[in-house]
Design an enzyme around this catalytic site. Structure first.
Site, PDB file in Angstrom:
ATOM      1  CE1 TYR A  88      -3.590   2.715   0.916  1.00 11.78           C
ATOM      2  CE2 TYR A  88      -1.773   3.616   2.210  1.00 11.78           C
ATOM      3  CZ  TYR A  88      -3.013   3.767   1.619  1.00 11.78           C
ATOM      4  OH  TYR A  88      -3.668   4.962   1.721  1.00 11.78           O
ATOM      5  CD  GLU A 115      -6.164   4.587  -0.807  1.00 12.25           C
ATOM      6  OE1 GLU A 115      -6.112   4.776   0.420  1.00 12.25           O
ATOM      7  OE2 GLU A 115      -7.217   4.299  -1.415  1.00 12.25           O
TER       8      GLU A 115
END
Length: 386
Positions: A108, A196
């Site tokens: 991530y 993101e």
């Protein structure tokens, strides 16, 4: 402003962020054609403004072009429900067809503005492919952060620190550093409020790519980015929010049944708090601002009561720059034009308050006056049950 995954990847690739081969499609035939070009194995991704698509059936693996076309026929037009769409879900109108890759690790990476430090922060975690909120709640030690000095920018040593903490090695380490630097460059140059990548993919060959991408942008900066502004998909936004935007009104749809019309963001937040304190739930955030006109008040009130979830409305105005008589005229004008079938509690205070109250009283319409915020909330909450 939010954009779709395929649009975010278009932007990121301009700045050197590596992405898998992919094609945007709106019909099963277009999906088949895309699979023939980049397949045979492809991933079909529903393009909606919400996360959690995989759990809702919005991400499918197709083994060949024929399989891809059949799956697309089922996905296009489906109502996709995820934790972020709510129970009403979102209609899938477009797909992103992407090459299927051999996955070794899923990580991530996210960049947001940290309001506490008033600076961007780059976050990384070894727990990619899942909700980062869950990771933050259950295993916060697995989220690594680097705060950015905006004068100096994101430094290579910071990118190396994050890549090291993620356990990247050798050529993959170098590619990971390059990926992070390119992502921050895209974030900064596009005036994004969020960038993101979940997950950032490490392939079995050691390559580093953005398997998913989400970007949000500062609305106030869109004039500098007309190409990004053109990516706005109004079908993905709440129709009342879109309508409010036409009149420069700050409106956000919420899940409750008490409609709120207030002047000033702070007062709006306090109004929502006191409604909840009295046992109610606000249906929206609506700040008409300071320099409003009678016409804008009329449009604000019209938008407020047109929400079918609103069972009662609370108008809470503290007149400073805004005059109470102007607000009263706008409400009366809207009520007479569109008709009102819900109870409306009105609390006015400040500039020309007595004139405003007189206008409401002389209108011949039934309003519920209140002399303070607590009284207004106490009145409006029971009225939602009528």
């Amino acid at each position: 402003m939010k954009i779709h995954e395929y649009q975010a990847k278009q932007i990121l690739s301009r700045f050197g962020v590596k992405i898998p081969a992919g094609v945007y499609a709106e019909t099963p035939a277009q999906v088949r054609s895309a699979a023939e070009k980049i397949g045979p194995r492809v991933i079909l991704k529903a393009q909606i403004h919400a996360g959690g698509r995989g759990k809702g059936g919005g991400i499918k693996l197709a083994q060949n072009p024929n399989d891809a076309e059949k799956l697309a026929g089922k996905m296009i037009g489906m109502k996709l429900i995820t934790p972020q769409t709510g129970k009403e879900g979102k209609r899938v109108k477009k797909l992103y067809v992407e090459e299927a890759l051999d996955i070794d690790r899923e990580l991530y990476i996210g960049i947001v503005i940290d309001r506490a430090t008033e600076s961007p922060v780059v976050m990384a975690s070894s727990e990619g492919g899942v909700e980062i909120e869950k990771v933050a709640a259950e295993t916060p030690e697995l989220i690594f952060k680097e705060y950015i000095n905006t004068a100096a920018g994101f430094q290579a040593f910071q990118a190396r620190k994050l890549a090291f903490k993620l356990g990247l090695k050798g050529d993959t380490f170098k590619l990971g550093v390059k990926f992070l630097m390119a992502l921050y460059k895209a974030f900064e140059a596009s005036d994004a409020s969020l960038a993101e990548i979940n997950p950032m993919l490490i392939t079995k060959q050691g390559d580093v790519l953005a398997l998913d991408a989400k970007m949000n942008f500062d609305d106030n900066a869109l004039k500098r980015h007309p190409d990004i502004a053109e990516m706005r998909d109004l079908d993905e936004e709440d129709s009342l929010e879109v309508e409010a935007g036409k009149f420069d009104l700050n409106y956000i749809k919420l899940d409750g049944n008490v409609g709120c019309m207030v002047n000033g963001a702070g007062l709006a937040m306090a109004t929502m708090d006191i409604i909840m304190l009295k046992g109610g739930m606000p249906a929206n955030f609506l700040d008409v601002g300071g320099g409003v006109s009678e016409e804008s008040v009329k449009n604000a009130f019209r938008i407020l009561v047109s929400d079918p979830d609103v069972k009662a409305a609370l108008v809470n105005i503290f007149g400073g720059i805004v005059r109470c008589d102007l607000v009263a005229k706008g409400i009366v004008k809207a009520a007479k034009e569109i008709g009102i079938n819900i109870p409306v509690v009105i609390r006015l205070e400040g500039t020309n308050v007595e004139l405003g109250k007189q206008i409401l009283q002389d209108s011949g319409l039934e309003f519920y006056p209140a002399s303070g915020m607590a009284e207004a909330a106490e009145k409006v909450v029971p009225l939602t049950k009528l």
